[in-house]
Design a protein around this motif. Structure first.
Motif, short mmCIF file in Angstrom:
data_model
loop_
_atom_site.label_atom_id
_atom_site.label_comp_id
_atom_site.label_asym_id
_atom_site.label_seq_id
_atom_site.Cartn_x
_atom_site.Cartn_y
_atom_site.Cartn_z
N PHE A 109 0.85 -1.26 0.13
CA PHE A 109 0.00 -0.12 0.15
C PHE A 109 0.85 1.37 -0.08
N VAL A 110 0.93 1.92 -1.16
CA VAL A 110 2.00 2.92 -1.42
C VAL A 110 1.07 4.24 -1.52
N ILE A 111 1.34 5.31 -0.71
CA ILE A 111 0.84 6.72 -0.93
C ILE A 111 2.26 7.78 -1.55
N GLY A 112 2.03 8.23 -2.80
CA GLY A 112 2.93 8.96 -3.33
C GLY A 112 3.09 10.31 -2.53
N VAL A 113 4.18 10.98 -2.68
CA VAL A 113 4.53 12.28 -1.87
C VAL A 113 3.53 13.35 -2.16
N PHE A 114 3.15 13.56 -3.47
CA PHE A 114 1.83 14.55 -3.45
C PHE A 114 0.54 14.33 -3.03
N ASP A 115 0.35 12.88 -2.84
CA ASP A 115 -1.09 12.57 -2.38
C ASP A 115 -0.84 12.61 -0.98
N LEU A 116 0.32 12.28 -0.04
CA LEU A 116 0.50 12.39 1.20
C LEU A 116 0.55 14.04 1.89
N PHE A 117 1.02 14.67 0.70
CA PHE A 117 0.98 16.18 1.46
C PHE A 117 -0.37 16.91 0.86
N ALA A 118 -0.64 16.51 -0.26
CA ALA A 118 -1.96 17.57 -0.56
C ALA A 118 -3.22 16.82 0.14
N TYR A 119 -3.33 15.53 0.29
CA TYR A 119 -4.60 15.06 0.64
C TYR A 119 -4.66 14.35 1.93
N THR A 120 -3.59 13.42 2.32
CA THR A 120 -3.61 12.56 3.54
C THR A 120 -3.27 13.48 4.75
N ILE A 121 -2.51 14.39 4.65
CA ILE A 121 -2.26 15.35 5.97
C ILE A 121 -3.27 16.13 6.28
N PRO A 122 -3.82 16.94 5.35
CA PRO A 122 -5.04 17.63 5.73
C PRO A 122 -6.31 16.80 6.13
N GLY A 123 -6.56 15.70 5.45
CA GLY A 123 -7.60 14.53 5.68
C GLY A 123 -7.38 14.06 7.36
N ALA A 124 -6.08 14.09 7.71
CA ALA A 124 -5.91 13.52 9.02
C ALA A 124 -6.32 14.60 9.99
N LEU A 125 -6.37 15.78 9.68
CA LEU A 125 -6.90 16.94 10.62
C LEU A 125 -8.50 16.90 10.75
N TYR A 126 -9.15 16.47 9.54
CA TYR A 126 -10.45 16.30 9.55
C TYR A 126 -10.62 14.82 10.26
N VAL A 127 -10.24 14.04 10.25
CA VAL A 127 -10.33 12.91 11.09
C VAL A 127 -10.30 13.08 12.55
N ALA A 128 -9.38 14.02 13.06
CA ALA A 128 -9.11 14.48 14.39
C ALA A 128 -10.23 15.22 14.87
N PHE A 129 -10.89 16.23 13.75
CA PHE A 129 -12.03 16.98 14.18
C PHE A 129 -13.26 16.13 14.49
N PHE A 130 -13.46 15.23 13.56
CA PHE A 130 -14.57 14.25 13.48
C PHE A 130 -14.49 13.50 14.49
N GLY A 131 -13.30 12.88 14.89
CA GLY A 131 -13.16 12.10 16.43
C GLY A 131 -13.51 13.02 17.68
N TYR A 132 -12.91 14.24 17.69
CA TYR A 132 -13.40 15.13 18.70
C TYR A 132 -14.82 15.20 18.75
N LEU A 133 -15.71 15.57 17.53
CA LEU A 133 -17.16 15.57 17.80
C LEU A 133 -17.78 14.29 18.09
N GLY A 134 -17.09 13.12 17.57
CA GLY A 134 -17.62 11.91 18.24
C GLY A 134 -17.44 11.64 19.54
N ALA A 135 -16.26 12.10 20.04
CA ALA A 135 -16.25 11.86 21.53
C ALA A 135 -17.02 12.85 22.26
N LYS A 136 -17.38 14.05 21.75
CA LYS A 136 -18.31 14.93 22.54
C LYS A 136 -19.87 14.35 22.51
N LEU A 137 -20.08 13.74 21.58
CA LEU A 137 -21.48 12.96 21.30
C LEU A 137 -21.47 11.90 21.79
N HIS A 138 -20.43 11.31 22.37
CA HIS A 138 -20.33 10.05 23.11
C HIS A 138 -20.86 8.92 22.01
#
Length: 231
Positions: A3-32
């Protein structure tokens, strides 16, 4: 299976997407919705794969949000890569490559030498990553503002709200700077690319020769009187 992620995909999509995952994880924890017990039962490898895939998908789906935020945030000053390059290199004033799009010039660099074009690709990917990280931080600022009124630590929430808002606006500004640097780097490398001006001139000449000319009459309409037929 690799499973290989290119450098462009890692920087442009995956890292910003990880912040979205963290945000939705925070909402999920707040809503139990997400609890330590529900997450703890998932194997670590599966959890990592799920987070990576979700990060990539969310980063890809939320890509337009970064574009929209960049258009909304006002610019302090407008800077053009070609103008900045000419200011530093006046000798390139009459070069043909300065009239072309920097993305097309990047393709020429990649065809000539992929290793040389890596620096431009890295700058473009970094700029997109920085820009796409701005919306989730803005969402974090909104969540912190809500925590000011609904949480138990309003002063800490106010501090995080100001921090996230400042970081979001700063990231948009920095993404524009990285985009300018990527354009400048493209023009600087193309300056030393052999025969690029001749190839662009030949391409423009071929395009002009294949364009059909529209024949238009330049003669004024006839104003001579019409003679009626004889009976």
């Amino acid at each position: 299976m690799n499973f290989v992620i290119g450098v462009f995909d890692l920087f442009a999509y995956t890292i910003p997407g990880a912040l979205y995952v963290a945000f939705f994880g925070y909402l999920g924890a707040k809503l139990h919705i997400l609890t330590a017990a529900s997450i703890g039962g998932v194997p670590t490898v599966v959890l990592v794969v799920v987070i990576v895939v979700l990060s990539f998908l969310l980063g890809y789906l939320a890509y337009p949000l970064g574009e929209a935020l960049e258009r909304i945030v006002p610019r302090r000053r407008s800077r053009n890569a070609a103008e900045e390059f000419l200011r530093r290199m006046p000798a390139a004033k009459d070069r043909a490559f300065l009239k072309e799009n920097t993305h097309l010039l990047l393709c020429a660099l990649q065809l000539h030498d992929k290793e040389v074009a890596v620096d431009v690709t890295r700058l473009r990917a970094s700029g997109l990553m920085v820009r796409n990280c701005a919306p989730p931080l803005l969402f974090g600022a909104v969540a912190a503002i809500v925590e000011i009124f609904a949480g138990k630590h309003p002063f800490i929430a106010a501090g995080f709200a100001a921090l996230f808002l400042f970081a979001s606006l700063t990231l948009v500004s920095q993404s524009r700077k990285l985009g300018l640097w990527a354009g400048m780097k493209t023009l600087e490398l193309c300056f030393w690319l052999p025969e690029i001006d001749e190839k662009l001139a030949a391409s423009q000449k071929d395009t002009a020769s294949k364009t059909p000319a529209t024949a238009t009459s330049t003669q004024p309409p006839s104003t001579s009187p019409v003679t009626p037929p004889s009976r």
